[in-house]
Design a protein around this motif. Structure first.
Motif, PDB file in Angstrom:
ATOM      1  N   PHE A 194      12.739 -14.855  25.087  1.00  0.00           N
ATOM      2  CA  PHE A 194      13.115 -13.621  25.761  1.00  0.00           C
ATOM      3  C   PHE A 194      12.151 -12.477  25.482  1.00  0.00           C
ATOM      4  CE2 PHE A 194      15.597 -14.562  21.946  1.00  0.00           C
ATOM      5  CZ  PHE A 194      15.134 -13.588  21.081  1.00  0.00           C
ATOM      6  N   GLY A 195      11.060 -12.733  24.754  1.00  0.00           N
ATOM      7  CA  GLY A 195      10.108 -11.666  24.474  1.00  0.00           C
ATOM      8  C   GLY A 195       9.218 -12.002  23.295  1.00  0.00           C
ATOM      9  N   ARG A 196       8.662 -10.972  22.672  1.00  0.00           N
ATOM     10  CA  ARG A 196       7.743 -11.163  21.553  1.00  0.00           C
ATOM     11  C   ARG A 196       8.074 -10.155  20.456  1.00  0.00           C
ATOM     12  NH1 ARG A 196       3.124 -13.614  20.298  1.00  0.00           N
ATOM     13  NH2 ARG A 196       3.125 -14.642  22.336  1.00  0.00           N
ATOM     14  N   SER A 197       8.031 -10.621  19.212  1.00  0.00           N
ATOM     15  CA  SER A 197       8.303  -9.747  18.083  1.00  0.00           C
ATOM     16  C   SER A 197       7.075  -9.633  17.190  1.00  0.00           C
ATOM     17  CB  SER A 197       9.495 -10.270  17.259  1.00  0.00           C
ATOM     18  OG  SER A 197       9.191 -11.519  16.682  1.00  0.00           O
ATOM     19  N   ARG A 198       7.019  -8.535  16.443  1.00  0.00           N
ATOM     20  CA  ARG A 198       5.918  -8.291  15.517  1.00  0.00           C
ATOM     21  C   ARG A 198       6.480  -7.795  14.198  1.00  0.00           C
ATOM     22  NH1 ARG A 198       4.268  -7.030  20.563  1.00  0.00           N
ATOM     23  NH2 ARG A 198       2.241  -7.832  21.248  1.00  0.00           N
ATOM     24  N   VAL A 199       5.882  -8.262  13.102  1.00  0.00           N
ATOM     25  CA  VAL A 199       6.256  -7.817  11.766  1.00  0.00           C
ATOM     26  C   VAL A 199       5.084  -7.055  11.173  1.00  0.00           C
ATOM     27  CG1 VAL A 199       6.919  -8.516   9.436  1.00  0.00           C
ATOM     28  CG2 VAL A 199       7.839  -9.751  11.411  1.00  0.00           C
ATOM     29  N   PHE A 200       5.359  -5.843  10.706  1.00  0.00           N
ATOM     30  CA  PHE A 200       4.325  -5.029  10.076  1.00  0.00           C
ATOM     31  C   PHE A 200       4.968  -4.175   8.987  1.00  0.00           C
ATOM     32  CE2 PHE A 200       6.053  -2.799  13.694  1.00  0.00           C
ATOM     33  CZ  PHE A 200       6.232  -1.493  13.260  1.00  0.00           C
ATOM     34  N   TYR A 201       4.132  -3.552   8.165  1.00  0.00           N
ATOM     35  CA  TYR A 201       4.605  -2.767   7.027  1.00  0.00           C
ATOM     36  C   TYR A 201       4.124  -1.320   7.167  1.00  0.00           C
ATOM     37  CZ  TYR A 201       5.950  -7.095   4.663  1.00  0.00           C
ATOM     38  OH  TYR A 201       6.540  -8.292   4.325  1.00  0.00           O
ATOM     39  N   PRO A 202       4.999  -0.391   7.564  1.00  0.00           N
ATOM     40  CA  PRO A 202       4.606   1.020   7.668  1.00  0.00           C
ATOM     41  C   PRO A 202       4.203   1.614   6.322  1.00  0.00           C
ATOM     42  CG  PRO A 202       6.680   0.602   8.817  1.00  0.00           C
ATOM     43  CD  PRO A 202       6.379  -0.614   8.011  1.00  0.00           C
ATOM     44  N   GLU A 203       4.798   1.120   5.240  1.00  0.00           N
ATOM     45  CA  GLU A 203       4.440   1.582   3.894  1.00  0.00           C
ATOM     46  C   GLU A 203       4.545   0.399   2.940  1.00  0.00           C
ATOM     47  OE1 GLU A 203       7.150   4.420   2.233  1.00  0.00           O
ATOM     48  OE2 GLU A 203       8.898   3.530   3.220  1.00  0.00           O
ATOM     49  N   ALA A 204       3.636   0.355   1.964  1.00  0.00           N
ATOM     50  CA  ALA A 204       3.637  -0.746   1.004  1.00  0.00           C
ATOM     51  C   ALA A 204       2.903  -0.315  -0.262  1.00  0.00           C
ATOM     52  CB  ALA A 204       2.990  -1.992   1.607  1.00  0.00           C
ATOM     53  N   ASP A 205       3.650   0.046  -1.280  1.00  0.00           N
ATOM     54  CA  ASP A 205       3.061   0.304  -2.593  1.00  0.00           C
ATOM     55  C   ASP A 205       4.025  -0.214  -3.646  1.00  0.00           C
ATOM     56  OD1 ASP A 205       5.030   2.367  -3.177  1.00  0.00           O
ATOM     57  OD2 ASP A 205       3.859   3.692  -1.871  1.00  0.00           O
ATOM     58  N   GLU A 206       3.681  -0.074  -4.911  1.00  0.00           N
ATOM     59  CA  GLU A 206       4.470  -0.665  -5.980  1.00  0.00           C
ATOM     60  C   GLU A 206       5.856  -0.047  -6.096  1.00  0.00           C
ATOM     61  OE1 GLU A 206       2.458  -0.675  -9.688  1.00  0.00           O
ATOM     62  OE2 GLU A 206       0.959  -2.170  -9.053  1.00  0.00           O
ATOM     63  N   GLY A 207       6.007   1.189  -5.681  1.00  0.00           N
ATOM     64  CA  GLY A 207       7.294   1.858  -5.797  1.00  0.00           C
ATOM     65  C   GLY A 207       8.205   1.694  -4.599  1.00  0.00           C
ATOM     66  N   ARG A 208       7.631   1.552  -3.409  1.00  0.00           N
ATOM     67  CA  ARG A 208       8.434   1.490  -2.191  1.00  0.00           C
ATOM     68  C   ARG A 208       7.691   0.678  -1.142  1.00  0.00           C
ATOM     69  NH1 ARG A 208      12.549   4.639   0.362  1.00  0.00           N
ATOM     70  NH2 ARG A 208      12.265   4.838   2.626  1.00  0.00           N
ATOM     71  N   CYS A 209       8.427  -0.220  -0.500  1.00  0.00           N
ATOM     72  CA  CYS A 209       7.804  -1.077   0.523  1.00  0.00           C
ATOM     73  C   CYS A 209       8.775  -1.242   1.683  1.00  0.00           C
ATOM     74  CB  CYS A 209       7.444  -2.434  -0.079  1.00  0.00           C
ATOM     75  SG  CYS A 209       6.599  -3.551   1.063  1.00  0.00           S
ATOM     76  N   THR A 210       8.282  -1.066   2.905  1.00  0.00           N
ATOM     77  CA  THR A 210       9.110  -1.189   4.106  1.00  0.00           C
ATOM     78  C   THR A 210       8.508  -2.219   5.050  1.00  0.00           C
ATOM     79  OG1 THR A 210       9.868   1.106   3.991  1.00  0.00           O
ATOM     80  CG2 THR A 210      10.052   0.002   6.122  1.00  0.00           C
TER      81      THR A 210
END
Length: 593
Positions: free
Chosen positions: A38-54
């Motif tokens: 039904f479509g296409r998805s993408r996984v990415f990380y807007p922020e990524a450091d030792e204290g906080r990762c999304t």
């Protein structure tokens, strides 16, 4: 549509927030793309450091692909096929993408960080557009330990007088295992939306039970979740609730009337989210379910509890061991019956004992009631002197969770070392599995079952144990008996052939005090005494340190339970163990022949 998962590292933690990438099996340094029907998805990380990762999962819907995969129940309104909320709202489309993209994470496995995969982390989930009311969102997620913030979205910010839409911006915060968080989204997003983009059949029952294995049976709205996830198909709903009851983590009163079509207070006319069409099939099914609800069905778990209680009374068992007590379903029955003066629940899982303590509300019970019960962490494959002297012991739906090579150790610990006056064992009858419409041929009832025995195989095992340890055994049926395959559950009632230990048993019983959860007598060994929740190695080895957290507030006059004596390692069985249990229903059928 979008969902984000944020991990925040607490002060002093030994792991880095970027370890979230290992748990999701997605590298924070790259953008990954996945194709769906039904479509296409993408996984990415807007922020990524030792204290906080999304980590963010962005799903872009293909309208043509969506039409091709639409729910076959939906009416074919040409305009609504293209003009709808499916590209934006978090629905079964997003749940499907989560299930495909994060398949490894949902299983709870990680080659690089296995210990972290089993650890509850501070997580925040964000879903900008959820098609549900704040009340329903809180109702489903709050019991799972989430702090829920659901903000209704306006129909149009430029025209506030138009009021609020039926969508919410949702944020969930709490300490959860990543696998649990993802599995909850996978199940609950279609439940919130009330529809799916594909045909619902018996395979959906397996998906639901597999994804909700760690949390669904204990959810107070399990019936609502099951009914909405399965599109209100009465046959599928009844089958799923019956399978959930097999875990014995659900109180009987909550599953007696399995299909309560009005439990969520909604009309049973289902509106498909994509097309806005009336689901005639769902409405017809709901009417059928209402008719069925007029004849209450007693769940197999309830019948099993009643059979065990009856057997305990038949042997005069007033001081009872519930071995592999899990979340306390049987304990509730025993505690409510004044006939049973002393009850000891034992389980290897600290988390299961915590759940049982909460469900039984130990801290709120009167002293006279609480003093009759003790919860204790321990392994059933090790001998424990504190288990001696009881009138009876119960192994209810336990032995099938034990690896066959370890059965001899369990037999020695229970029948040889503890030697209660009677032992009651229940286990599934594999022959009956053919009567479960949604259970695939050759599959066992629960994925944690190491084996399931036929009636003949159970009989051989029980008679061998009785002969070896000086017991007499009789067999009983539990549940509706089918002339061809027997009853769904089989029960063996063992009575000790002599009564030489009665006086010492009475003295030991008088010396005990209840109303507490005590620490383990031996750790670092585990068995699968409960299907609902196996203890992690960390839990089993550190249970002594966490005893204070497990012990509920006792009444002012309560006396602390005596310190348990150290357990000893299991002695070798004096005679060879019974024939190794079959490892699958197929093997069981072969041996039965």
């Amino acid at each position: 549509m979008l969902v984000t998962i944020t991990a925040t590292r607490p002060p002093g933690a030994e792991w880095a927030a970027t370890d979230l990438g290992y748990l999701l099996a997605k590298n924070p340094a790259t953008v990954q793309s996945f194709s769906h029907g039904f479509g296409r998805s993408r996984v990415f990380y807007p922020e990524a450091d030792e204290g906080r990762c999304t980590a963010a999962l962005y799903l872009e819907i293909d309208p043509i692909g969506l039409i091709k995969s639409r729910n076959l129940d939906s009416a074919d309104f040409s305009l609504s096929q293209y003009v709808n909320d499916r590209p934006y709202a978090a629905t079964s489309l997003l749940a499907g993408a989560i299930g495909q993209v994060f398949r490894t994470a949902i299983r709870g496995t990680s080659k690089e960080r296995p210990e972290l995969a089993a650890t509850a982390l501070p997580l925040t989930l964000r879903l900008p557009v959820v098609p549900a009311t704040p009340e329903l969102i809180e109702r489903l997620f709050t019991p799972l330990g989430w702090a829920v913030t659901a903000t209704p979205l306006p129909l149009d910010p430029a025209f506030p007088e138009w009021g609020e839409s039926r969508y919410c911006d949702v944020e969930l915060s709490g300490e959860q295992r990543v696998s649990d968080a993802l599995s909850q989204l996978y199940v609950l997003l279609p439940v919130l939306d009330g529809s799916k983009h594909y045909w619902i059949d018996a395979a959906e029952v397996e998906k639901l039970l597999r994804a909700g294995e760690a949390w669904l049976a204990g959810h107070p709205d399990r019936e609502l979740i099951t009914r909405r996830y399965l599109g209100r198909r009465p046959t599928l709903v009844r089958s799923a609730l019956a399978r959930l009851a097999e875990s014995d983590e659900v109180p009987e009163s909550e599953l007696d009337n399995a299909v309560s079509e009005d439990a969520d207070g909604e009309s049973e006319t289902v509106v498909d989210g994509a097309a806005g069409a009336v689901d005639a099939v769902g409405a017809a099914g709901a009417a059928g379910a209402t008719a069925d609800a007029e004849e209450p069905r007693v769940s197999l778990a309830t019948q099993r509890h009643h059979a065990v209680v009856a057997a305990l009374k038949d042997v005069g068992g007033k001081a009872v061991l519930d071995l592999g007590c899990g979340g306390g379903a049987l304990l509730q029955h025993l505690l409510n019956d004044r006939y049973f003066r002393e009850i000891l629940g034992v389980d290897v899982s600290v988390r299961a004992l915590q759940y049982a303590a909460r469900k039984l509300r130990l801290e709120r019970l009167p002293e006279a009631v609480a003093s009759r019960l003790t919860l204790k962490q321990g392994s059933l494959t090790y001998t424990d002197s504190s288990l001696k002297g009881f009138d009876a012991a119960v192994l209810m739906e336990v032995i099938e969770h034990v690896d066959p090579p370890r059965l001899a150790s369990l037999e020695h610990a229970v029948f040889g070392a503890a030697r209660p006056g009677a032992v009651i064992v229940t286990t599934p009858n594999v022959e009956y599995n053919v009567r479960y419409e949604t259970l695939e041929a050759g599959r066992l009832r629960h994925r944690d079952h190491r084996f399931e025995w036929s009636r003949d195989e159970f009989g051989v095992w029980a008679r061998d144990v009785a002969s070896q340890y000086g017991y007499e055994v009789e067999f009983r049926t539990v549940g509706e008996v089918d002339e061809e395959v027997g009853s769904p559950t089989q029960l063996a009632l063992f009575r000790r052939s002599d009564a030489r230990e009665q006086e010492s048993g009475q003295a030991a019983g008088d010396a005990r005090e209840g109303g507490k959860i005590t620490g383990p007598t031996r750790s670092a060994e585990s068995h699968a005494g409960t299907a609902a929740d196996d203890a992690t190695t960390a839990e089993a080895t550190s249970a002594a340190a966490t005893t204070a957290e497990l012990t509920p507030a006792a009444p002012a006059t309560a006396v602390s339970p005596r310190t348990a004596a150290p357990a000893s390692a299991p002695a070798p069985a004096p005679t060879p163990a019974p024939t190794q249990a079959p490892t699958s229903a197929t093997d069981a059928a072969k041996e039965a022949n």
